[in-house]
Design a protein around this motif. Structure first.
Motif, PDB file in Angstrom:
ATOM      1  N   UNK A 112       0.837  -1.193   0.000  1.00 18.53           N
ATOM      2  CA  UNK A 112       0.000   0.000   0.000  1.00 18.53           C
ATOM      3  C   UNK A 112       0.876   1.249   0.000  1.00 18.53           C
ATOM      4  N   UNK A 113       0.320   2.359  -0.365  1.00 17.62           N
ATOM      5  CA  UNK A 113       0.959   3.673  -0.329  1.00 17.62           C
ATOM      6  C   UNK A 113       2.082   3.815  -1.344  1.00 17.62           C
ATOM      7  N   UNK A 114       3.214   4.386  -0.949  1.00 22.63           N
ATOM      8  CA  UNK A 114       4.232   4.796  -1.917  1.00 22.63           C
ATOM      9  C   UNK A 114       5.214   3.712  -2.319  1.00 22.63           C
ATOM     10  N   UNK A 115       5.173   2.532  -1.698  1.00 18.04           N
ATOM     11  CA  UNK A 115       6.106   1.462  -2.033  1.00 18.04           C
ATOM     12  C   UNK A 115       5.463   0.508  -3.030  1.00 18.04           C
ATOM     13  N   UNK A 116       6.266  -0.398  -3.584  1.00 14.11           N
ATOM     14  CA  UNK A 116       5.739  -1.310  -4.607  1.00 14.11           C
ATOM     15  C   UNK A 116       5.733  -2.749  -4.122  1.00 14.11           C
ATOM     16  N   UNK A 117       6.876  -3.386  -4.065  1.00 13.52           N
ATOM     17  CA  UNK A 117       6.914  -4.781  -3.634  1.00 13.52           C
ATOM     18  C   UNK A 117       7.791  -4.988  -2.414  1.00 13.52           C
ATOM     19  N   UNK A 118       8.425  -3.947  -1.942  1.00 12.92           N
ATOM     20  CA  UNK A 118       9.305  -4.021  -0.784  1.00 12.92           C
ATOM     21  C   UNK A 118       9.013  -2.842   0.143  1.00 12.92           C
ATOM     22  N   UNK A 119       9.031  -3.129   1.446  1.00 13.79           N
ATOM     23  CA  UNK A 119       8.800  -2.097   2.457  1.00 13.79           C
ATOM     24  C   UNK A 119      10.067  -1.984   3.297  1.00 13.79           C
ATOM     25  N   UNK A 120      10.523  -0.776   3.619  1.00 15.13           N
ATOM     26  CA  UNK A 120      11.691  -0.667   4.486  1.00 15.13           C
ATOM     27  C   UNK A 120      11.440  -1.376   5.825  1.00 15.13           C
ATOM     28  N   UNK A 121      12.398  -2.164   6.274  1.00 15.21           N
ATOM     29  CA  UNK A 121      12.230  -2.912   7.527  1.00 15.21           C
ATOM     30  C   UNK A 121      11.968  -1.988   8.719  1.00 15.21           C
ATOM     31  N   UNK A 122      12.411  -0.760   8.639  1.00 13.79           N
ATOM     32  CA  UNK A 122      12.165   0.193   9.740  1.00 13.79           C
ATOM     33  C   UNK A 122      10.674   0.446   9.931  1.00 13.79           C
ATOM     34  N   UNK A 123       9.869   0.115   8.917  1.00 17.59           N
ATOM     35  CA  UNK A 123       8.418   0.303   9.013  1.00 17.59           C
ATOM     36  C   UNK A 123       7.700  -0.949   9.512  1.00 17.59           C
ATOM     37  N   UNK A 124       8.443  -2.036   9.703  1.00 12.19           N
ATOM     38  CA  UNK A 124       7.836  -3.263  10.226  1.00 12.19           C
ATOM     39  C   UNK A 124       7.395  -3.044  11.669  1.00 12.19           C
ATOM     40  N   UNK A 125       6.236  -3.574  11.982  1.00 15.37           N
ATOM     41  CA  UNK A 125       5.680  -3.509  13.333  1.00 15.37           C
ATOM     42  C   UNK A 125       5.600  -2.081  13.887  1.00 15.37           C
ATOM     43  N   UNK A 126       5.274  -1.138  12.994  1.00 16.59           N
ATOM     44  CA  UNK A 126       5.137   0.258  13.432  1.00 16.59           C
ATOM     45  C   UNK A 126       3.686   0.649  13.663  1.00 16.59           C
ATOM     46  N   UNK A 127       2.764  -0.346  13.567  1.00 15.50           N
ATOM     47  CA  UNK A 127       1.353  -0.063  13.800  1.00 15.50           C
ATOM     48  C   UNK A 127       0.620   0.476  12.588  1.00 15.50           C
ATOM     49  N   UNK A 128       1.319   0.558  11.445  1.00 18.06           N
ATOM     50  CA  UNK A 128       0.713   1.057  10.220  1.00 18.06           C
ATOM     51  C   UNK A 128       0.809  -0.035   9.162  1.00 18.06           C
ATOM     52  N   UNK A 129      -0.318  -0.358   8.544  1.00 17.07           N
ATOM     53  CA  UNK A 129      -0.332  -1.385   7.504  1.00 17.07           C
ATOM     54  C   UNK A 129       0.318  -0.854   6.230  1.00 17.07           C
ATOM     55  N   UNK A 130       1.384  -1.528   5.779  1.00 16.67           N
ATOM     56  CA  UNK A 130       2.019  -1.195   4.511  1.00 16.67           C
ATOM     57  C   UNK A 130       1.809  -2.298   3.490  1.00 16.67           C
ATOM     58  N   UNK A 131       1.665  -3.539   3.954  1.00 22.71           N
ATOM     59  CA  UNK A 131       1.406  -4.679   3.072  1.00 22.71           C
ATOM     60  C   UNK A 131      -0.076  -5.009   3.146  1.00 22.71           C
ATOM     61  N   UNK A 132      -0.677  -5.315   2.009  1.00 26.94           N
ATOM     62  CA  UNK A 132      -2.090  -5.649   1.995  1.00 26.94           C
ATOM     63  C   UNK A 132      -2.387  -6.830   2.923  1.00 26.94           C
ATOM     64  N   UNK A 133      -1.431  -7.746   3.035  1.00 25.31           N
ATOM     65  CA  UNK A 133      -1.599  -8.941   3.878  1.00 25.31           C
ATOM     66  C   UNK A 133      -1.322  -8.687   5.361  1.00 25.31           C
ATOM     67  N   UNK A 134      -0.913  -7.497   5.724  1.00 23.93           N
ATOM     68  CA  UNK A 134      -0.515  -7.130   7.085  1.00 23.93           C
ATOM     69  C   UNK A 134       0.756  -7.846   7.530  1.00 23.93           C
ATOM     70  N   UNK A 135       1.494  -8.482   6.609  1.00 18.68           N
ATOM     71  CA  UNK A 135       2.690  -9.231   7.000  1.00 18.68           C
ATOM     72  C   UNK A 135       3.771  -8.323   7.579  1.00 18.68           C
ATOM     73  N   UNK A 136       3.730  -7.042   7.244  1.00 23.93           N
ATOM     74  CA  UNK A 136       4.710  -6.116   7.821  1.00 23.93           C
ATOM     75  C   UNK A 136       4.460  -5.862   9.293  1.00 23.93           C
ATOM     76  N   UNK A 137       3.284  -6.197   9.774  1.00 23.94           N
ATOM     77  CA  UNK A 137       2.965  -5.989  11.186  1.00 23.94           C
ATOM     78  C   UNK A 137       2.998  -7.277  12.004  1.00 23.94           C
ATOM     79  N   UNK A 138       2.804  -8.434  11.345  1.00 28.04           N
ATOM     80  CA  UNK A 138       2.702  -9.686  12.101  1.00 28.04           C
ATOM     81  C   UNK A 138       3.842 -10.662  11.875  1.00 28.04           C
ATOM     82  N   UNK A 139       4.521 -10.606  10.729  1.00 27.53           N
ATOM     83  CA  UNK A 139       5.558 -11.588  10.419  1.00 27.53           C
ATOM     84  C   UNK A 139       6.936 -10.958  10.363  1.00 27.53           C
ATOM     85  N   UNK A 140       7.024  -9.805   9.805  1.00 29.87           N
ATOM     86  CA  UNK A 140       8.290  -9.120   9.517  1.00 29.87           C
ATOM     87  C   UNK A 140       9.153  -8.962  10.755  1.00 29.87           C
TER      88      UNK A 140
END
Length: 160
Positions: A132-160
């Protein structure tokens, strides 16, 4: 014969200076920081990142990165190595914006697919698609578990 050769060289130099003979085009391609595409200044040392060419700020000592012949009709006036054509041909970005992790084209064509030919996500990135938002297929790891959904699957909040 040495004198004749000297006179001939001086005449050719004068003809080039007066514009009677074409000058050999200067190769201005260079690799800027992080191995990104750049523009080589007249000093043959300074390499200006592509995105800083024609940005209304002179980065070369003589201002050649902002000259009218280079910047007068963007993007047509720029050398091909300084631009990247987006999936939608009406749009373009500077070549050093390709594969930088940001969706500069608006359709992710500068980050994904055969046109961009980007390497897979590096160690500082989390891979998920779609993003979601300004990224395409990769999200900076600094945004993992920051309470904001960046991946449609929410994997950046639960798995990353």
């Amino acid at each position: 014969s040495a004198a004749a050769l000297l006179v001939l060289a001086a005449a050719a130099g004068l003809a080039v200076a007066l514009g009677l003979l074409p000058r050999v085009p200067v190769n201005r391609f260079c690799a800027a920081s992080n191995n990104r595409t750049g523009f080589l200044c007249d000093d043959r040392v300074t390499c200006v990142p592509a995105s800083q060419v024609c940005d209304r700020v002179s980065n070369c000592r003589n201002g050649e990165d902002e000259q009218e012949k280079l910047c007068g009709d963007l993007p047509r006036s720029l050398p091909g190595y300084l631009i990247f054509r987006c999936g939608n041909p009406a749009y373009w970005v500077h070549a050093d914006r390709r594969c930088d992790g940001m969706n500069d084209c608006g359709d992710c064509s500068d980050e994904m697919g055969s046109l961009a030919a980007c390497p897979p996500c590096g160690s500082e990135w989390w891979s998920c698609s779609p993003v979601l938002y300004e990224y395409c297929s990769c999200v900076p790891r600094r945004l993992c578990r920051d309470g904001v959904q960046h991946c449609l699957s929410w994997s950046d909040e639960y798995i990353c």
